[in-house]
Scaffold this active site. Structure first.
Site, PDB file in Angstrom:
ATOM      1  CD  GLU A   1      39.680  98.023  -0.643  1.00 57.38           C
ATOM      2  OE1 GLU A   1      39.104  97.167   0.056  1.00 57.38           O
ATOM      3  OE2 GLU A   1      39.428  98.180  -1.840  1.00 57.38           O
TER       4      GLU A   1
ATOM      5  CB  SER B   1      56.256  86.062  -7.856  1.00 59.10           C
ATOM      6  OG  SER B   1      55.390  86.990  -8.487  1.00 59.10           O
TER       7      SER B   1
ATOM      8  CE  LYS C   1      49.798  89.362  -3.981  1.00 60.05           C
ATOM      9  NZ  LYS C   1      48.771  88.526  -4.492  1.00 60.05           N
TER      10      LYS C   1
ATOM     11  CE1 TYR D   1      55.824  82.081  -4.067  1.00 57.19           C
ATOM     12  CE2 TYR D   1      56.365  84.419  -3.982  1.00 57.19           C
ATOM     13  CZ  TYR D   1      55.457  83.407  -4.253  1.00 57.19           C
ATOM     14  OH  TYR D   1      54.194  83.718  -4.704  1.00 57.19           O
TER      15      TYR D   1
ATOM     16  CE  LYS E   1      46.324  90.501  -5.536  1.00 60.55           C
ATOM     17  NZ  LYS E   1      45.843  89.132  -5.710  1.00 60.55           N
TER      18      LYS E   1
ATOM     19  NE  ARG F   1      48.972  88.634 -12.499  1.00 60.76           N
ATOM     20  CZ  ARG F   1      48.740  89.925 -12.720  1.00 60.76           C
ATOM     21  NH1 ARG F   1      49.023  90.453 -13.884  1.00 60.76           N
ATOM     22  NH2 ARG F   1      48.212  90.683 -11.761  1.00 60.76           N
TER      23      ARG F   1
HETATM   24  C1  PBG Z   1      45.700  85.716  -7.106  1.00 61.54           C
HETATM   25  C2  PBG Z   1      47.016  86.033  -6.529  1.00 61.54           C
HETATM   26  C3  PBG Z   1      48.107  86.679  -7.110  1.00 61.54           C
HETATM   27  C4  PBG Z   1      49.132  86.618  -6.189  1.00 61.54           C
HETATM   28  C5  PBG Z   1      48.659  85.964  -5.052  1.00 61.54           C
HETATM   29  N1  PBG Z   1      47.339  85.621  -5.279  1.00 61.54           N
HETATM   30  C6  PBG Z   1      48.293  87.267  -8.463  1.00 61.54           C
HETATM   31  C7  PBG Z   1      47.425  88.333  -8.953  1.00 61.54           C
HETATM   32  O1  PBG Z   1      46.627  88.930  -8.227  1.00 61.54           O
HETATM   33  O2  PBG Z   1      47.509  88.583 -10.155  1.00 61.54           O
HETATM   34  C8  PBG Z   1      50.527  87.141  -6.410  1.00 61.54           C
HETATM   35  C9  PBG Z   1      51.589  86.544  -5.551  1.00 61.54           C
HETATM   36  C10 PBG Z   1      52.971  86.767  -6.049  1.00 61.54           C
HETATM   37  O3  PBG Z   1      53.226  87.522  -7.004  1.00 61.54           O
HETATM   38  O4  PBG Z   1      53.875  86.162  -5.450  1.00 61.54           O
HETATM   39  N2  PBG Z   1      44.747  86.696  -7.087  1.00 61.54           N
END
Ligand code: PBG
Length: 349
Positions: free
Chosen positions: A258, A299, A273, A338, A219, A229
């Protein structure tokens, strides 16, 4: 050469056609297999099906409530009853799992993220409601403290530092309330070191031996999470960035380390991600480990495509399908997106 060739019957009457050079044009015409729709279908190397999709949903308080997320055209926050309705729709569409994220009331956010361990928090309530509806669908819940902390970070903070080992204890508590509410898949997205091992041990020692773990293994500290967010309400509260725990976009070998660690610690599935800007990582991870590898079309990726489509700058349906097919081609077992209900509806006919 003393031997005399006997001319064949063909050459006796007409010169033989020059044999086409094998492996080259015109023997090879790549367009033959592309000429018709049925032929393209016949030679397709990858397919996208509703079974490849995991649908992330944002949960909010209230009854029969639906509030659009401004930066994600077409995505709404839903009250628990509407989450159940969405889960029913997912089942009807053949989508195997949903992922639930809470929009937590700012008054319930705190330094110690206590709301994360409340068995009656939004995601636990929504999970119980989906379970009660008796639906044959997987429920995936994130493990990370950011929807619950007053500072918007995924871990506990002291003097501006995100604490690793103290956070692990909090993640165990969060995991247990979520599993007890009926969630099937725990998805740690916090990027603390050692979390998968600690969570797996906590699950095993309490008899939760079939809970699956999908690790957000690679990630990255990405600006593509911005609209998420907004959706969970942590943009306004987040202080600083997440670069001391999420990965540097410059790195690829580090992703392999990782992922290797998370698998060794007990992850059943891994995730990369964001998705589209990190397809090289999806490919490397799926080839290296041969474990189910998922990608999160996050997102910001959704916002780019849906926002451009809304303005008429892109053909929304086509870029949606094309962007998701890219994940299959890169070796992903599935995608969190989504677009899930829309694409499933389209694929169904
Ligand atoms: C929480 C989390 C996040 C996302 C999924 N779980 C945001 C972040 O790490 O700041 C992002 C998912 C998205 O942007 O669609 N840790």
């Amino acid at each position: 050469m003393s031997e005399r060739r006997t001319p064949s019957r063909a050459t006796a009457s007409s010169p033989p056609p020059t044999p086409a050079k094998l492996g080259a044009f015109p023997a090879v015409r790549m367009r033959r297999n592309r000429r018709t729709g049925w032929a393209r279908k016949m030679v397709a190397e990858n397919v996208l099906t509703p079974g490849d999709l995991i649908w992330p949903l944002f949960v909010m308080d209230g009854q029969n409530k639906r509030v659009p997320v401004a930066t994600m055209p077409g995505v709404d926050r839903l009250s628990v009853d509407l989450v159940v309705a969405a889960a029913e729709e997912a089942v009807a569409l053949g989508i195997p799992a949903i992922a639930l994220f809470p929009y937590t009331d700012p008054k319930l956010r705190s330094e110690d993220a206590a709301q994360a361990f409340n068995p009656d928090n939004l995601v636990c309530r929504a999970t119980r409601a989906v379970r009660k509806a008796g639906l044959d669908i997987g429920v995936l819940l994130d493990v990370a403290l950011d929807p619950y902390t007053s500072h918007g970070h995924d871990g506990l903070m002291r003097d501006g530092e995100i604490l690793n080992d103290e956070t692990l204890e909090a993640l165990v508590k969060q995991t247990l309330v979520q599993v007890e509410a009926g969630c099937d898949i725990i998805a740690p997205s916090d990027m603390m070191d050692g979390r998968i091992g600690v969570l797996r041990e906590a699950l095993e020692s309490r008899g939760h031996t079939s809970t699956q773990i999908m690790a957000y293994a690679a990630k990255y500290a990405s600006a593509f999470y911005g609209p998420f967010r907004d959706a969970v309400g942590s943009n306004s509260t987040l202080k600083g960035d997440k670069r001391t725990y999420q990965m540097d976009p410059a790195n690829t070998d580090e992703a392999i380390r990782e992922v290797g660690l998370d698998i060794a610690e007990g992850a059943d599935m891994v995730m990369v991600k964001p998705g589209m800007p990190y397809l090289d990582i999806v490919r490397r991870v799926s080839e290296t480990f041969k474990v189910p590898t998922f990608a999160y079309q996050v997102s910001g990726e959704y916002a780019m495509l849906a926002g451009a489509a809304e303005r008429g700058w892109l053909d929304g349906d086509r870029v949606m399908i094309e962007s998701l097919m890219a994940f299959k081609r890169a070796g992903a077992a599935g995608v969190l997106t989504y677009f899930a209900p829309k694409v499933a509806r389209m694929l169904k006919g």
